[in-house]
Design a protein around this motif. Structure first.
Motif, PDB file in Angstrom:
ATOM      1  N   LEU A 126       0.844  -1.199   0.000  1.00 41.78           N
ATOM      2  CA  LEU A 126       0.000   0.000   0.000  1.00 41.78           C
ATOM      3  C   LEU A 126       0.874   1.241   0.000  1.00 41.78           C
ATOM      4  O   LEU A 126       1.714   1.443   0.887  1.00 41.78           O
ATOM      5  N   GLY A 127       0.677   2.106  -0.993  1.00 42.34           N
ATOM      6  CA  GLY A 127       1.427   3.352  -1.045  1.00 42.34           C
ATOM      7  C   GLY A 127       0.805   4.404  -0.139  1.00 42.34           C
ATOM      8  O   GLY A 127      -0.416   4.549  -0.082  1.00 42.34           O
ATOM      9  N   LEU A 128       1.655   5.126   0.586  1.00 39.44           N
ATOM     10  CA  LEU A 128       1.186   6.195   1.478  1.00 39.44           C
ATOM     11  C   LEU A 128       1.968   7.454   1.185  1.00 39.44           C
ATOM     12  O   LEU A 128       3.200   7.434   1.151  1.00 39.44           O
ATOM     13  N   VAL A 129       1.256   8.541   0.971  1.00 42.20           N
ATOM     14  CA  VAL A 129       1.876   9.836   0.731  1.00 42.20           C
ATOM     15  C   VAL A 129       1.199  10.852   1.638  1.00 42.20           C
ATOM     16  O   VAL A 129      -0.037  10.955   1.658  1.00 42.20           O
ATOM     17  N   ALA A 130       2.009  11.587   2.407  1.00 41.59           N
ATOM     18  CA  ALA A 130       1.495  12.670   3.249  1.00 41.59           C
ATOM     19  C   ALA A 130       2.002  13.986   2.679  1.00 41.59           C
ATOM     20  O   ALA A 130       3.196  14.126   2.412  1.00 41.59           O
ATOM     21  N   MET A 131       1.089  14.968   2.501  1.00 40.58           N
ATOM     22  CA  MET A 131       1.471  16.205   1.820  1.00 40.58           C
ATOM     23  C   MET A 131       1.020  17.438   2.604  1.00 40.58           C
ATOM     24  O   MET A 131      -0.033  17.431   3.244  1.00 40.58           O
ATOM     25  N   SER A 132       1.852  18.486   2.492  1.00 40.06           N
ATOM     26  CA  SER A 132       1.482  19.777   3.062  1.00 40.06           C
ATOM     27  C   SER A 132       2.534  20.808   2.672  1.00 40.06           C
ATOM     28  O   SER A 132       3.660  20.459   2.311  1.00 40.06           O
ATOM     29  N   ALA A 133       2.167  22.073   2.813  1.00 40.18           N
ATOM     30  CA  ALA A 133       3.155  23.135   2.615  1.00 40.18           C
ATOM     31  C   ALA A 133       3.931  23.392   3.890  1.00 40.18           C
ATOM     32  O   ALA A 133       5.049  23.903   3.853  1.00 40.18           O
ATOM     33  N   THR A 134       3.361  23.037   5.040  1.00 41.68           N
ATOM     34  CA  THR A 134       4.008  23.354   6.321  1.00 41.68           C
ATOM     35  C   THR A 134       4.031  22.129   7.215  1.00 41.68           C
ATOM     36  O   THR A 134       3.878  22.223   8.428  1.00 41.68           O
TER      37      THR A 134
END
Length: 804
Positions: A126-134
Motif C-alpha cells: 500500500l502506497g502512502l503519501v502525506a502532503m502539506s506546505a508546512t
C-alpha cells in the motif's frame, strides 16, 4: 513518502494523477473538508479536460461522482476511516494520499496511524503519501514507518508583499470576536480594493464573522461572496468560480489550503482561528477563537501568490506575529475524543496501543471518552464495541448523534429521529434555545431547510431495518405508544446527550445538568419554567459559573430517567452538618438529586471521614474535651516540644491529620455521636511505647512542695508553671526541672489571696534577692501569715500561722 512544497505548487492536482499514471489501481486522496474534496476533484477533472466522474471523482457525505473508470478519487478523511473500518485492506486502492496533514485534525491523525498499521501488518504494497506546505516532515515520516522518504519541493512561488494593519482595539472580547474588529477587517478590505488589482480573499474564523464582514462591505460595487461549510454546494461553487467582474470572497478556514479560489491576487487575513476545547470534568466541548499560527498565516498568504505576484494584508502587527505559535495545536490535545476512541475500539485498540499516533491521547480526554461510550452502550465493560457501537461507528455522525438516531428510531420513529439528528448535525441556530420550534421552522422551509431535509433523508436510510440488531441495547428506553412532537425532539436530544439532561432549580431559567454543571436559558426563552430539559447544545464562557443553553427541548421525568439510565445511582452520603454526623441515602440522576432517606447505620469508614471533615472545618472544639483530656494533651505537647519524637505532635493540625489513629475506635462505637467520646482515653492512644511508662516522671501531673502539698503543674503555656502559696515554699532552694532536667518549672509564688507575688525559675536567687521586698510589701497586709526574715528558717505550712 512525505511531500513538502509551498502553497500553489500543485501538490493536490499534480501528484495524484502522476501516481495514477505510474501504478495500477486507484489513488485515494483525502481532504479535511467536504468543500475541499469537491473542489479539488472538479479542478483536476477540468485540467484533464474531462467531466467529473470519469478519471477523477469524489465521494463526500451524501454525494459521490465516481465510476468504475475513476483512477483518482477525492474523499473526506471521515469517508476513508469508514472504509478502513469496513475493510482495512482497501481492495482496489494502490495509494492513499493524505493531503494537508499539517492541519492536525483528529481524523487526519487517525487515518495516518491506521494506514501505517495496515501497511505494516496487512498490505506492505500500500502506497502512502502525506502532503502539506508546512508539514512537520520528520515526525510525519517517522509515523509512516521505516523506508519513508521526505521530498522537499521548492517549486515556483510568486512573491507576496505583506501589509500590516493592526486594529486599534483587541480583536476578541469575552463574547468572542469583537464586532469592532469585524468592522476593521471590512475597512481593510476596502483599502485593499483601492490599492490593488485582482480578486480579494478574506479570512475570518467562523460563519458568523463572515456574515458580519459581508454586511460591512455593502455598496462596494464588486461581487461580494461568502464561502464556508454551512452554505449549500451551489453557493460554494459560485465562490470558487471566476466571475465577470472583480470579486471579494469572505471565507472561513475552508479556503486556507487545498482550495484554489481563481483570480485571487490579494488576501486580507483576520489572523484568527477556531480550535476545539473540551472541559472533560463538566463534559462540555466547543470551539474557541485563538490567534492563527504562523503555519496558517503562511498557508493563507500563499493564496495570494498562486497565479502571480500578490499582496497579503494582515490584521495584526509584526510584533504580534513574532509571538504566534509555529503550528496549530493538534486537535488530539484539545478536542473531545469520543468518536476518535470509538474508531480505535472498532479497530481493536481503544487506547491506541501500538499505533503510530503523532501525539498521545491525554489521559483525562481518553478516560472521559471511554466513560461516555460505555454510558451510551457503544462499548461494553471490557471496552469492546457492542453491536450498537459497531453500527454507530459506520455512521457519518458523532457517536452521540449516531446512538440517538438508532435508538431513538425505535422510540419515536425513524422519520422523527432522523429529523432531529439532522437538525443537530447541521448545527441549526436556535436564538431562544427552543429546539422544537426551530425544527418546525425547518419543516416549513425556513433557512437551512434544504440541507437539513437532504441530511434527514440520508440518515433515515442509514437506520438498519428490523432484526439487524441496531434497535435494542441494554440501556435503551422503551417505545411510547403516543408522544407529542416536542417530547419526541426531547427524547432524541436526551439519547444523544444523557449527561445534559437537566432539572429546573428554584429559579425558572436556571437548571442543573446531570453532568453537575449549571445552565441557564437565554432571556425570554419559551422553555423557561419547564421542569426538565434535554439540552442539545450548550456553551460555557470563561468566567461564567453557569453555561448558556443554546438549544434544548422539554421532557418529562420519565423520559429523563429512561434516556439516562446509565447515570441513575444511589449513594450513601455521610456528612458533618449542623454539629453532627448526618447520613442519608440519595438517589441521583448523575448530579441531579431525585430523593433521599435516612440511613440509621452508616459505615464506620464514612463516619470517620465525616468527622474528619467536621474537624477540618469546625476545629477540635466539636469534641467534648474533659479537664483530664485537656491536661493530658498539654503534657504531651510539652514533651513533644522538649524531647521531640517519639512523643507525638498533638497540635490541632496533627490531630486532625491522624483521626483514625487516636479517634477511630471511638467513632466506630459512637456512630458519629462525638459528644459521647472519652477524649482523654482517645488521646492516650497516642502515647508511645515503651516510653509511655515515663510520662509521670518526665511530665508529672503534680509536684510535691515543702509543705507536703501535691500541686498541679500547668502545661498549657510555653513553660510548665507551678502556682504555690509562698508560705508552702519556705526552705525550697532548688527549682524542679522536668523532661530529664531539660526544662525548669516556672514557679508562681502566690500571696495569701492567691495572686502572684513573684514569678521565678530560680528559687535560690529569689530568696536571696527578691524576697525581702516581697516580705515588706505583704507583711502588713497579711499579718496572720508567717513572714520570717530568713526564709531558710521558715516552716513551710499550708495553714495560716501567727508570727512568733
Amino acid at each position: 513518502m512525505v511531500v513538502q512544497a509551498p502553497p500553489g505548487t500543485g501538490k493536490t492536482t499534480l501528484i495524484p494523477p502522476a501516481l495514477a499514471a505510474r501504478y495500477p489501481g486507484r489513488v485515494l486522496v483525502t481532504q479535511p473538508r467536504r468543500i475541499a474534496a469537491r473542489a479539488a476533484a472538479r479542478r483536476l477533472a477540468s485540467l484533464l479536460g474531462e467531466p467529473l466522474g470519469r478519471t477523477v471523482g469524489h465521494t463526500v457525505r451524501g454525494e459521490s461522482s465516481t465510476s468504475r473508470a475513476s483512477r483518482v478519487e477525492f474523499v473526506t478523511t471521515g469517508v476513508l476511516l469508514r472504509r478502513l473500518a469496513r475493510d482495512p485492506e482497501l481492495p482496489g486502492i494502490h495509494t492513499v494520499v493524505l493531503d494537508e496533514v499539517h492541519e492536525r485534525h483528529l481524523d487526519g491523525d487517525l487515518a495516518l496511524a491506521l494506514l501505517s498499521d495496515v501497511r505494516e501488518n496487512l498490505r506492505a504494497d500500500l502506497g502512502l503519501v502525506a502532503m502539506s506546505a508546512t508539514v512537520e516532515a520528520g515526525r510525519t515520516a517517522a509515523a509512516l514507518g521505516p523506508g519513508t522518504s521526505v521530498v522537499d519541493v521548492e517549486g515556483t512561488v510568486h512573491p507576496v508583499d505583506t501589509v500590516w494593519c493592526p486594529p486599534r482595539t483587541p480583536a476578541t472580547d469575552a463574547r468572542g470576536v469583537a464586532p469592532a474588529f469585524c468592522d476593521h477587517v471590512a475597512d481593510v478590505v476596502r483599502r485593499a480594493v483601492d490599492e490593488t488589482t485582482g480578486d480579494v480573499l478574506v479570512f475570518m474564523p467562523g460563519a458568523r464573522e463572515v456574515d458580519r464582514v459581508l454586511r460591512g462591505l455593502g455598496g462596494l460595487g464588486l461581487d461580494v461572496l461568502a464561502l464556508h461549510g454551512r452554505l449549500p454546494p451551489g453557493d460554494q461553487d459560485r465562490a470558487l468560480t471566476p466571475g465577470a467582474r472583480r470579486r471579494v470572497v469572505v471565507s472561513t478556514a475552508v479556503a486556507e489550503s487545498s482550495l484554489t479560489v481563481p483570480g485571487v491576487r490579494v488576501v486580507v487575513d483576520g489572523g484568527l482561528s477556531r480550535e476545539p476545547r473540551t472541559d472533560h470534568r463538566r463534559g462540555l466541548a466547543g470551539l474557541v477563537t485563538v490567534s492563527a499560527s504562523k503555519a496558517s498565516g503562511i498557508q493563507r498568504a500563499g493564496r495570494a501568490g498562486r497565479e502571480g505576484p500578490g499582496t497579503v494584508y494582515r490584521c495584526w502587527s509584526s510584533t504580534d506575529d513574532a509571538m504566534r505559535a509555529e503550528h496549530p495545536e493538534p486537535e488530539i490535545r484539545t478536542a473531545d475524543l469520543t468518536g476518535f476512541v470509538l474508531t480505535l475500539a472498532r479497530w481493536g485498540t481503544p487506547r491506541g496501543d501500538g499505533l503510530a499516533l503523532l501525539d498521545p491521547m491525554p489521559d483525562a480526554a481518553l478516560e472521559s471518552a471511554l466513560t461516555t461510550l460505555r454510558e451510551l452502550a457503544l462499548l461494553d465493560d471490557a471496552d469492546r464495541t457492542t453491536v450498537l457501537g459497531g453500527q454507530v461507528a459506520d455512521l457519518p455522525l458523532d457517536p452521540r448523534l449516531g446512538r440517538a438516531l438508532l435508538t431513538g428510531a425505535d422510540v419515536v420513529g425513524v422519520a422523527r429521529a432522523a429529523d432531529v439528528v439532522a437538525a443537530l448535525s447541521e448545527d441549526v441556530r436556535v436564538n431562544d434555545g427552543d429546539l422544537p420550534a426551530a425544527l418546525r421552522r425547518l419543516r416549513r422551509g425556513g433557512t437551512g431547510s434544504r440541507a437539513w431535509e437532504q441530511q434527514s433523508r440520508r440518515l433515515a436510510r442509514a437506520v438498519p431495518g428490523p432484526g439487524s440488531g441496531g434497535a435494542a441495547a441494554p440501556r435503551d428506553p422503551r417505545p411510547r405508544s403516543s408522544m407529542s412532537d416536542d417530547l419526541a425532539v426531547g427524547v432524541v436530544a436526551a439519547l444523544a446527550h444523557p449527561r445534559r439532561v437537566a432539572r429546573r432549580r428554584d429559579r425558572g431559567d436556571s437548571y442543573l445538568m446531570a453532568s453537575g454543571t449549571g445552565a441557564v436559558l437565554p432571556p425570554g426563552s419559551p422553555l423557561t419554567g419547564a421542569p426538565w430539559l434535554a439540552i442539545a447544545d450548550v456553551e460555557r464562557s470563561p468566567g461564567r459559573t453557569d453555561a448558556m443553553i443554546r438549544s434544548a427541548a422539554p421532557i418529562d421525568e420519565e423520559t429523563a430517567l429512561e434516556a439516562s439510565q446509565g447515570l441513575l445511582h444511589e449513594d450513601d452520603e455521610v456528612n458533618w452538618a449542623n454539629g453532627r454526623v448526618e447520613a442519608r441515602r440519595v438517589t441521583r440522576l448523575g448530579a441531579i438529586p431525585l430523593g433521599a432517606s435516612v440511613v440509621s447505620c452508616p459505615s464506620p469508614e464514612r463516619v470517620r471521614d465525616a468527622v474528619a471533615e467536621g474537624l477540618r472545618r469546625d476545629g477540635l472544639d466539636i469534641l467534648r474535651w474533659s479537664d483530664a483530656a485537656t491536661a493530658l494533651r498539654h503534657r504531651l505537647a510539652f514533651l513533644h516540644g522538649a524531647l521531640g519524637e517519639p512523643w507525638p505532635d498533638v497540635s490541632d493540625e496533627a490531630l486532625i491529620a491522624q483521626v483514625d489513629r487516636w479517634l477511630g475506635a471511638d467513632l466506630d462505637g459512637s456512630r458519629g455521636r462525638v459528644d459521647r467520646i472519652d477524649t482523654a482515653q482517645a488521646v492516650r492512644r497516642l502515647l508511645p511505647w515503651p516510653q509511655a511508662s515515663r510520662l509521670d516522671e518526665l511530665a508529672p501531673e503534680r509536684l510535691e512542695v515543702p509543705s507536703g502539698s501535691r500541686v498541679r503543674v500547668d502545661y498549657s503555656g510555653d513553660q510548665p508553671v507551678l502556682a504555690v502559696r509562698l508560705q508552702e515554699a519556705f526552705g525550697w532552694q532548688v527549682t524542679p526541672r522536668l523532661a530529664d532536667g531539660r526544662v525548669p518549672v516556672l514557679v508562681h509564688l502566690l500571696s495569701p489571696a492567691g495572686r502572684p507575688a513573684a514569678v521565678t525559675a530560680d528559687l535560690g536567687s529569689f530568696w536571696a534577692n527578691a524576697y525581702p521586698q516581697v516580705r515588706a510589701e505583704l507583711r502588713g497586709r497579711y499579718p496572720k501569715h508567717s513572714w520570717p526574715q530568713d526564709p531558710a528558717d521558715g516552716v513551710p505550712s499550708r495553714r495560716v500561722r501567727r508570727p512568733r
